[in-house]
Write a protein that holds these residues in place. Structure first.
Motif, PDB file in Angstrom:
ATOM      1  N   LEU A 139      -2.753   0.477  15.800  1.00 24.89           N
ATOM      2  CA  LEU A 139      -1.815  -1.391  16.424  1.00 24.89           C
ATOM      3  C   LEU A 139      -2.513  -2.363  15.126  1.00 24.89           C
ATOM      4  O   LEU A 139      -1.599  -2.626  14.250  1.00 24.89           O
ATOM      5  N   LEU A 140      -3.397  -2.591  15.340  1.00 23.31           N
ATOM      6  CA  LEU A 140      -4.307  -3.530  14.132  1.00 23.31           C
ATOM      7  C   LEU A 140      -4.407  -3.144  12.938  1.00 23.31           C
ATOM      8  O   LEU A 140      -4.527  -3.488  11.841  1.00 23.31           O
ATOM      9  N   ALA A 141      -4.309  -2.026  12.681  1.00 24.37           N
ATOM     10  CA  ALA A 141      -4.496  -0.257  11.811  1.00 24.37           C
ATOM     11  C   ALA A 141      -3.282  -0.644  10.804  1.00 24.37           C
ATOM     12  O   ALA A 141      -2.646  -0.965   9.861  1.00 24.37           O
ATOM     13  N   ALA A 179      -7.857   5.495   1.463  1.00 24.32           N
ATOM     14  CA  ALA A 179      -9.044   5.375   1.466  1.00 24.32           C
ATOM     15  C   ALA A 179      -9.231   4.204   3.044  1.00 24.32           C
ATOM     16  O   ALA A 179      -9.431   4.861   4.283  1.00 24.32           O
ATOM     17  N   PHE A 180      -7.688   4.489   3.270  1.00 23.30           N
ATOM     18  CA  PHE A 180      -7.737   3.272   4.619  1.00 23.30           C
ATOM     19  C   PHE A 180      -7.034   4.490   5.931  1.00 23.30           C
ATOM     20  O   PHE A 180      -7.813   4.152   7.085  1.00 23.30           O
ATOM     21  N   MET A 211       1.030  -1.191   0.157  1.00 24.09           N
ATOM     22  CA  MET A 211       0.370  -0.412   0.166  1.00 24.09           C
ATOM     23  C   MET A 211       0.881   1.274  -0.429  1.00 24.09           C
ATOM     24  O   MET A 211       1.581   1.809   0.646  1.00 24.09           O
ATOM     25  N   LEU A 212       0.762   1.782  -1.228  1.00 24.52           N
ATOM     26  CA  LEU A 212       2.157   2.978  -1.657  1.00 24.52           C
ATOM     27  C   LEU A 212       1.214   4.652  -0.978  1.00 24.52           C
ATOM     28  O   LEU A 212      -0.036   4.561  -0.529  1.00 24.52           O
ATOM     29  N   PHE A 213       2.068   5.421  -0.310  1.00 23.17           N
ATOM     30  CA  PHE A 213       1.627   6.644   0.446  1.00 23.17           C
ATOM     31  C   PHE A 213       0.362   6.749  -0.473  1.00 23.17           C
ATOM     32  O   PHE A 213       0.346   8.460  -0.619  1.00 23.17           O
ATOM     33  N   ASN A 214       0.687   6.709  -2.322  1.00 19.45           N
ATOM     34  CA  ASN A 214       1.026   8.037  -3.142  1.00 19.45           C
ATOM     35  C   ASN A 214      -0.436   6.880  -3.504  1.00 19.45           C
ATOM     36  O   ASN A 214      -0.478   7.234  -5.119  1.00 19.45           O
ATOM     37  N   SER A 215      -0.818   6.782  -3.357  1.00 19.28           N
ATOM     38  CA  SER A 215      -1.804   5.520  -3.852  1.00 19.28           C
ATOM     39  C   SER A 215      -3.658   5.427  -2.718  1.00 19.28           C
ATOM     40  O   SER A 215      -4.069   6.408  -2.563  1.00 19.28           O
TER      41      SER A 215
END
Length: 341
Positions: free
Chosen positions: A32-34, A10-11, A1-5
């Motif tokens: 922590l779960l995230a 959404a995350f 999961m890239l920072f520029n995606s």
């Protein structure tokens, strides 16, 4: 999961909405779960590496500081160590899609990996040995005990980092020596994938035990807080590497999110995106054309390509760092300044 995606933003939005309605302890558990979900998005198997580093350094830190670790913590950490090995190594989550989409596939396909069971068996043996040796080691003199456990922390972290980062490089460079003994060098090669962000969370964990040994830090009183310090997702993949003395205390107390902090966080995120997407990714094509040229190029092209490459590298890393710092600020957490100039 890239920072520029799009997935990352959404995350962030989903995590942030839940974060604002939870109490302090619930916020830490959510983060922590995230963080674990964020890392598992790339490859869930390597999430077990984070667990190993977290368990070892938390235990070493507690023993270095107080000379012991409670029976309750030993039982819980041992159980967590074994369970996470089963969940992240033995279970083959990549086959889960086939399990639910193809009725002919049985659930046994998820746990049919022989190497996974061997790793689990090794983890169980190591856990039992550690618990059997604990009563003998714990009775050693304080100075000797501290040196043993700070060394254990450093050796564990550097061994994991060195194995995944340099094993294949080492084998490739001694292939001639191996061949001279009439051995097949390919037999010593391992299909090792370099875990993303491993340098950041290994060094961050190692500074924790070293600072405790030097008397500059008290250990985390709660395993979940320390686990969050190690795996905090904004700085997990590209830093900055905060020292525990700066970051850990921010997980202990209730965080107050101000408007100024939120605005500053959004500014850093968008500024980082601009540096990464508009500048770094904008010049990369020109840089690749110059450095990848098979024909003759002028000295001016070489100078321009070198300058643009400098700009590309700086904006790439500093842009990621700004996004990390900005994301953390949205959750009321301040990461250290990095790539200041």
């Amino acid at each position: 999961m890239l920072f520029n995606s799009y997935e990352y933003f959404a995350f962030i939005i989903i995590v942030y909405l839940f974060y604002r309605i939870l109490p302090h302890r619930g916020q830490n558990i959510l983060l922590l779960l995230a963080s674990y979900m964020f890392y598992a998005w790339w490859d869930i198997r390597f999430l077990f590496l984070i667990v190993i580093i977290t368990v070892v350094n938390f235990s070493c830190g507690a023993i270095i500081y107080s000379g012991k670790i409670s029976r309750k913590d030993r039982v819980l950490l041992s159980f967590w160590f074994i369970v996470t090995c089963f969940l992240f190594i033995v279970i083959r989550w990549e086959y889960f899609y086939f399990l639910i989409s193809n009725p002919a596939v049985t659930w046994t396909v998820l746990i049919s990996w022989q190497k996974g069971w061997l790793i689990l068996g090794g983890i169980c043996i190591l856990t039992c040995l550690a618990n059997l040796l604990y009563p003998k080691i714990i009775n050693l003199e304080s100075d000797k005990k501290q040196k043993i456990f700070v060394s254990l922390s450093v050796v564990t972290n550097l061994s994991i980092l060195g194995f995944f980062k340099y094993f294949n490089f080492f084998i490739e460079n001694i292939e001639g020596l191996i061949s001279s003994f009439n051995l097949d060098p390919t037999a010593f090669r391992l299909n090792i994938i370099l875990p993303i962000g491993i340098s950041f969370y290994t060094f961050k964990s190692m500074t924790y035990t070293v600072d405790i040994y030097r008397g500059n830090l008290e250990p985390a009183g709660n395993y979940l807080d320390f686990a969050l310090y190690v795996a905090f997702f904004p700085s997990l993949l590209a830093g900055p590497i905060d020292r525990a003395a700066n970051l850990l205390p921010q997980f202990y107390t209730k965080r107050k999110i101000t408007m100024d902090q939120s605005v500053r966080g959004l500014y850093l995120i968008f500024y980082g995106l601009f540096k990464k997407v508009a500048i770094a990714d904008g010049v990369i094509r020109t840089v690749n054309q110059i450095y990848g040229s098979t024909g003759q190029i002028s000295w001016m092209d070489v100078v321009i390509g070198t300058l643009l490459f400098t700009i590309q590298i700086y904006c790439d890393f500093s842009g990621y760092t700004d996004i990390a710092r900005g994301t953390a600020k949205l959750f009321g957490i301040d990461l250290m300044t990095n790539f200041n100039l």
